[in-house]
Structures are given as structure tokens and as C-alpha cells.
Scaffold this motif. Sequence first.
Motif, short mmCIF file in Angstrom:
data_model
loop_
_atom_site.label_atom_id
_atom_site.label_comp_id
_atom_site.label_asym_id
_atom_site.label_seq_id
_atom_site.Cartn_x
_atom_site.Cartn_y
_atom_site.Cartn_z
N LYS A 76 42.90 28.58 65.42
CA LYS A 76 44.05 29.13 64.69
C LYS A 76 44.08 28.60 63.26
O LYS A 76 44.39 29.33 62.31
N THR A 77 43.74 27.30 63.10
CA THR A 77 43.67 26.73 61.76
C THR A 77 42.56 27.39 60.95
O THR A 77 42.74 27.72 59.76
N LYS A 119 43.65 30.87 59.92
CA LYS A 119 44.64 30.81 58.84
C LYS A 119 43.96 30.57 57.49
O LYS A 119 44.27 31.25 56.50
N GLU A 120 43.04 29.61 57.44
CA GLU A 120 42.33 29.33 56.19
C GLU A 120 41.40 30.48 55.81
O GLU A 120 41.20 30.76 54.62
N LYS A 138 41.98 33.67 56.40
CA LYS A 138 42.85 34.70 55.83
C LYS A 138 43.25 34.33 54.40
O LYS A 138 43.30 35.20 53.51
N LEU A 139 43.54 33.06 54.18
CA LEU A 139 43.89 32.60 52.84
C LEU A 139 42.71 32.78 51.88
O LEU A 139 42.89 33.15 50.72
N GLN A 199 39.38 27.12 47.93
CA GLN A 199 39.64 27.61 49.28
C GLN A 199 38.35 27.83 50.06
O GLN A 199 38.29 27.58 51.27
N THR A 247 37.53 26.05 53.67
CA THR A 247 37.12 26.86 54.83
C THR A 247 35.74 26.43 55.34
O THR A 247 35.51 26.35 56.55
#
Length: 395
Positions: free
Chosen positions: A156-157, A160-161, A163-164, A234, A238
Motif C-alpha cells: 500500500k505504501t 501510494k508513492e 501514484k504520487l 519522488q 519510489t
Amino acid sequence: MNIMDFNVKKLAADAGTFLSRAVQFTEEKLGQAEKTELDAHLENLLSKAECTKIWTEKIMKQTEVLLQPNPNARIEEFVYEKLDRKAPSRLNNPELLGQYMIDAGTEFGPGTAYGNALIKCGETQKRIGTADRELIQTSALNFLTPLRNFIEGDYKTIAKERKLLQNKRLDLDAAKTRLKKAKAAEARNSQLNSARLEGDNIMVNFSYMLNFLHVKWLKSEQELRITQSEFDRQAEITRLLLEGISSTHAHHLRCLNDFVEAQMTYYAQCYQYMLDLQKQLGSFPSNYLCNNNQTSATPTPSVLPNVIGSSAMASTSGLVITPPPANLNDVKEYNGSRKARVLYDYDAANSTELSLLADEVITVFSVVGMDSDWLMGERGNQKGKVPITYLELLN
């Protein structure tokens, strides 16, 4: 009032950013805008993470089906887990079958052959049920929980990253598009400004437009540098998270070994329980087949081999329990006593029988009128009936 103004400005900025991303994404799909591609290493890490997530979910769900075939029970356990409450304890299938067998054997009478056999089978089924419960608990703790933690936590982490990172890439490409348009507009207006135009007002207006476009160009360049920096940052975050997938594989490998060991223990226990049960059932005298307490006539020596052969036990997983040696028949016709070695452990069913330990040596002799599958055994001051299938006559 200031707080409200701040919230309105932030809301407007967020809406503008969302609209810019939507336009960029749509133009990319239509082939009207360029797209920044991720480097090959990062793409491989993303693919590996996605593959790990998909197969982990499939293995986890199928393991749950293997350990608990009843879908209603799985749903109930899931609901209690989400409510953070302990599920009520219930008998599993082997335990329930074992309890039915014990109750039936008690009802028929432990002194009857069928009743006694049902009780022994029921006790074995309950032991298997206990082993099955231990397998489920051990597997859930050492195998399913780590897999579920990865799906609900680490992945999930990562998602999330990821998607960011996608949003930062859209911002970067949108900034590139705006800069490209600003440069094109300034180039066109420069060409117009260099042409021969009459009137001072027209020249003033073109000069103003050029200054405005130049400022917009500089602003777009600054925005591009900022979005490029945020995208690079980012992408690095990731990448570091995705490189942890190798450690996840190593951890899941250790969990898999624990699961295999739990299964090995479970199947070894079941095999031993059934082997012991087979020995106990194989020790029943042939007249128990009548399922009553009446004593049948003693078979004649001519039919003794057939009786022994019918009571011989079948092989289990390569282990063959052979019928008694032919020289045990000699004891039936011999008035004296002989020494015999015990082949397997035997628990006496009642006070008339003698419990045995594998490899011990006892004295055996025949008694007139005794069933053909039994001899009298003697160990020190202890004496009782022993099944001949558990003995090997010594010279």
C-alpha cells in the motif's frame, strides 16, 4: 477571514493542478502531448512489485482455502477479525467425527467389538483434529500473516508513492508543454514585431506583448525546474521502496519454509496416529467380527492360516505389517512355553490382556480353547493374552 481566504486560494490551486494533470493525461492518451518515460531500472522494479503483489494475493487466498475449506467459516473468521473480536471456538470436522464415533461406541457398548473400535477410531480422529487446529494456527501466524502484512502494509505504501510519482510526472510534462507553447508564442510575436508597422501605438502594444510573453517564458522555465526537481526526488523515493521487494522475497522464503515444516509435522502426526490405530484394530480377535460377546468355536488347525491371513494388516505408505511367522503355529500344538520377541507396542484393551513393548522378549504358551489369534503371554509376574500378529517366535 484570513483562514477562509487561504482555504479558497488553496482549493483553487488544487483545482488548477488537478485540471492541468487531467488535460495532460488526456492529451497523452490522444497522442497530442509528449510523455516523460521512466528509466528502465525503475520500470523493472515497478513490474516486479506488481507481480509480487498479484501472486502473493493468489497464494494467500488459496492457502486459506486449503486450511479452511468451508467458505462460511472463512467469512465468519474474516468478520470477527475486522471487528477485532475472537471467533467462537468450534469443533473442526475431524474432531466432530471423532466425537460422533466415541458417542456411538459408548452407546453400543465398549465391551463389543464395534463399540470398542468406534471409540478407538474416534479418539484418533480427535487427535487428528487437534493436529489440524495446530497446523492452522501455526500457518496463520508464520505464513499467512507475513503475506497479509505485505499486501496491506508495504505494498500500500509502494502504491501510494507510485501514484504520487505519476502525478509528479504529469506536472513535469504539463510544465514542459507550457514552456514549449510560451517559446512558440514569443517566436511568433518577435517575427511580427520586426515587420514594418505604421503608428507608434501599434509598436508600443507589440513591445508590451513581447515583454509579457518573455516574463511568462521565464516563469515557465522556473516552474519546469521546480517540477523536474520534485519528480526526480519522488522517483528516488519510489526506487528505494521498490528495491525492498528483494528483501520481501527473502522474508517470504523463510515463511514458506515454516509453512512446509508445519505441514510436515502435521502429516507425520496423522501418519503415526493412523498407524497406531491400525495396530489396535488389527489386534482384535477374529470372533469380534460377530460384534457380540458370544464366543465362537475355536477354528481347527487346518483353517488357521486363512484366519491369520484375513486378519493381516495392509501396508501404509510403504510400511508393510506382515502376518505372523509360520512357526508360531507350532506353539498351538506344543504343550510347553516358548520365547517370543514383540514386534510392535500394544496397549491392553482390558485386564485379561498383557501390554507389550516393541523388541522386548516374553514367554508365550497356548491354552486349550483360546481363540486362534491369541496366545498367553508371561512377563515376570504379569500374565495375559497377547495377539500373535505382534510376536516373532525365537529359536
